[in-house]
Design an enzyme around this catalytic site. Structure first.
Site, PDB file in Angstrom:
ATOM      1  N   PHE A 151      -4.476  75.619  73.942  1.00 23.23           N
ATOM      2  CA  PHE A 151      -5.555  75.294  73.014  1.00 23.23           C
ATOM      3  C   PHE A 151      -5.648  76.418  71.997  1.00 23.23           C
ATOM      4  O   PHE A 151      -6.058  77.534  72.316  1.00 23.23           O
ATOM      5  CB  PHE A 151      -6.907  75.127  73.703  1.00 23.23           C
ATOM      6  CG  PHE A 151      -7.982  74.741  72.723  1.00 23.23           C
ATOM      7  CD1 PHE A 151      -8.096  73.433  72.288  1.00 23.23           C
ATOM      8  CD2 PHE A 151      -8.826  75.685  72.177  1.00 23.23           C
ATOM      9  CE1 PHE A 151      -9.053  73.068  71.338  1.00 23.23           C
ATOM     10  CE2 PHE A 151      -9.791  75.337  71.233  1.00 23.23           C
ATOM     11  CZ  PHE A 151      -9.901  74.027  70.822  1.00 23.23           C
ATOM     12  N   ASP A 236      -2.584  84.861  71.469  1.00 26.27           N
ATOM     13  CA  ASP A 236      -3.861  84.299  71.040  1.00 26.27           C
ATOM     14  C   ASP A 236      -4.944  84.800  71.998  1.00 26.27           C
ATOM     15  O   ASP A 236      -5.111  84.277  73.101  1.00 26.27           O
ATOM     16  CB  ASP A 236      -3.794  82.774  71.047  1.00 26.27           C
ATOM     17  CG  ASP A 236      -5.101  82.123  70.592  1.00 26.27           C
ATOM     18  OD1 ASP A 236      -6.140  82.808  70.564  1.00 26.27           O
ATOM     19  OD2 ASP A 236      -5.073  80.917  70.288  1.00 26.27           O
ATOM     20  N   LYS A 265     -13.947  84.531  67.666  1.00 27.60           N
ATOM     21  CA  LYS A 265     -15.120  84.328  68.511  1.00 27.60           C
ATOM     22  C   LYS A 265     -15.978  85.586  68.629  1.00 27.60           C
ATOM     23  O   LYS A 265     -16.827  85.835  67.786  1.00 27.60           O
ATOM     24  CB  LYS A 265     -14.705  83.780  69.883  1.00 27.60           C
ATOM     25  CG  LYS A 265     -14.103  82.377  69.796  1.00 27.60           C
ATOM     26  CD  LYS A 265     -14.002  81.713  71.136  1.00 27.60           C
ATOM     27  CE  LYS A 265     -13.329  80.353  71.039  1.00 27.60           C
ATOM     28  NZ  LYS A 265     -14.105  79.345  70.306  1.00 27.60           N
TER      29      LYS A 265
END
Length: 411
Positions: A151, A236, A265
């Site tokens: 993801f 990531d 984030k």
């Protein structure tokens, strides 16, 4: 025709507000039935004044809790001075942010962006440019190897290499240039890499897949393979980074230094969207003026908040808290195995918990936790994710585990 009387938002109930969303918001989310109005630290409050312990933390965007005083102060101070210039001009906050973020992560250069998906897209562009300019891959033939069940976001390019049909179906044609191999499989990865490979792009821990942690040696194996084959290792760390797993970066658990890191984030402290591609000078240095950009990337407000986030991480306090309380989380979940939990994976303050399907889906368990005053979220099937703010206390964590035990006991 008489216009309907509009009820002021502040006087509407949760049910009113949820109904009001239905005709005006695109249905791309299926949120739990709670309407949050206020938050502080590890707690949120709905419009009726009910309080909930936040065990999701905005998918790790709120690593430092809601409205951390240092981050709010940094944002307020910057709001009174300057919020945006665009990168057409310099601003007085960006250099310090870039310098300190590069130092924190052990890298050389920073490409500031806004969202996590933008960081991934930017990393892909950088890898392809590097492949053509430095590695010598023929034009338009660069490939990037990714892992199944990944993801990395939901843009059209990113869903092109997703294996989640919910994210892909109906959004083709898809962007070429990606090869998908099983996660945690070095042999498959080696077979997929060839002279056209620009990079291997993976999550050190797969979050959306259910907090899937690879075998010891996988990340170091990826590092060795990419070194040997002359391609980039892009990690990531948008969900796994910035203290979540007990280290600043999840790759540090194996002592690995990728060529490129993707951050987001928590980098915005839960206040503004902030992301970044951080990497070696010979990699990010391939970009030239006009080849990539963002109006809001590196804006003064984002840089001020991002610098305050880096300052919090420089102390090491949050990494230590995640490691120490992560042991409490792990032990508490271990006590629930065979009591409704059929398995779990955890690292630091991050866990994927597999619930006995006979007791309900992940969403049903999350709804049960909502009734107990705990916010959590399902992922696939009967798996829920737990990722509380790193500011959570041991007592709060134990309370959340107790709530999970009660929900499972009613199943």
């Amino acid at each position: 025709m008489t216009a309907p009387t509009r009820v002021p938002v502040r006087t509407r109930t949760s049910a009113d507000l949820i109904r009001a969303e239905e005709p005006v918001l695109a249905h791309n989310y299926h949120p739990l039935p709670v309407v949050v109005a206020r938050a502080e630290g590890t707690w949120v409050e709905d419009v009726e004044g009910r309080r909930y312990l936040d065990m999701l933390a905005g998918y790790s965007a709120l690593n430092f809790g809601h409205r951390h005083p240092a981050l709010v102060e940094a944002a307020h101070a910057q709001l009174d001075r300057l919020t945006l210039t665009s990168r057409a001009f310099h601003n007085d906050r960006l250099a310090e942010f870039a310098e300190r973020l590069a130092q924190l992560t052990g890298q050389d250069m920073v490409l500031p962006m806004n969202t996590g998906a933008e960081a991934v897209e930017s990393g892909i562009k950088v890898a392809r440019k590097w492949a053509y300019d430095v590695k010598g891959v023929p034009a338009d033939r660069a490939t990037i190897v990714v892992a199944a069940d990944n993801f990395h976001g939901r843009t059209t390019t990113i869903v092109s290499f997703s294996t989640d049909e919910t994210a892909r179906a109906g959004f083709g044609p898809f962007t070429p240039g990606f090869r998908v191999v099983p996660y945690n499989d070095l042999a498959a990865l080696e077979a997929a890499v060839d002279e056209t490979t620009a990079a291997v792009l993976i999550e050190p821990i797969q979050g959306e897949a259910g907090v899937v942690i690879p075998d010891e040696g996988y990340l170091s194996g990826v590092r060795e393979l990419t070194h040997r084959e002359g391609c980039l290792f892009i990690a990531d760390e948008i969900q796994s980074g910035l203290g979540r797993t007990g280290r600043t970066l999840a790759v540090e658990h194996e002592g690995v230094v990728p060529d490129v890191l993707l951050l987001g984030k928590a980098l915005g402290g839960g206040i503004v969207p902030v992301s970044a591609v951080v990497g070696r000078r010979d990699v990010l240095g391939v970009l030239r003026p006009g080849e990539h950009g963002s109006t809001f990337g590196g804006n003064p407000l984002a840089a001020a908040v991002g610098t305050a986030v880096v300052e919090l991480l420089e102390t090491g306090e949050f990494q230590r808290r995640a490691a120490e309380l992560g042991a409490v989380l792990r032990d508490g979940l271990a006590d629930l195995v065979a009591k409704g939990v059929v398995g779990f994976r955890s690292r630091g303050l991050w866990a994927g918990v597999d619930i006995d399907p006979a007791l309900g889906t992940g969403r049903e368990i999350s709804q049960g936790l909502l009734g107990e005053g705990v916010l959590a979220k399902d992922t696939h099937g009967s798996t829920i994710r737990l990722a509380p703010p790193l500011t959570i206390t041991e007592a709060e964590l134990v309370s959340a585990l107790g709530a999970l035990a009660r929900v499972l006991g009613r199943g």
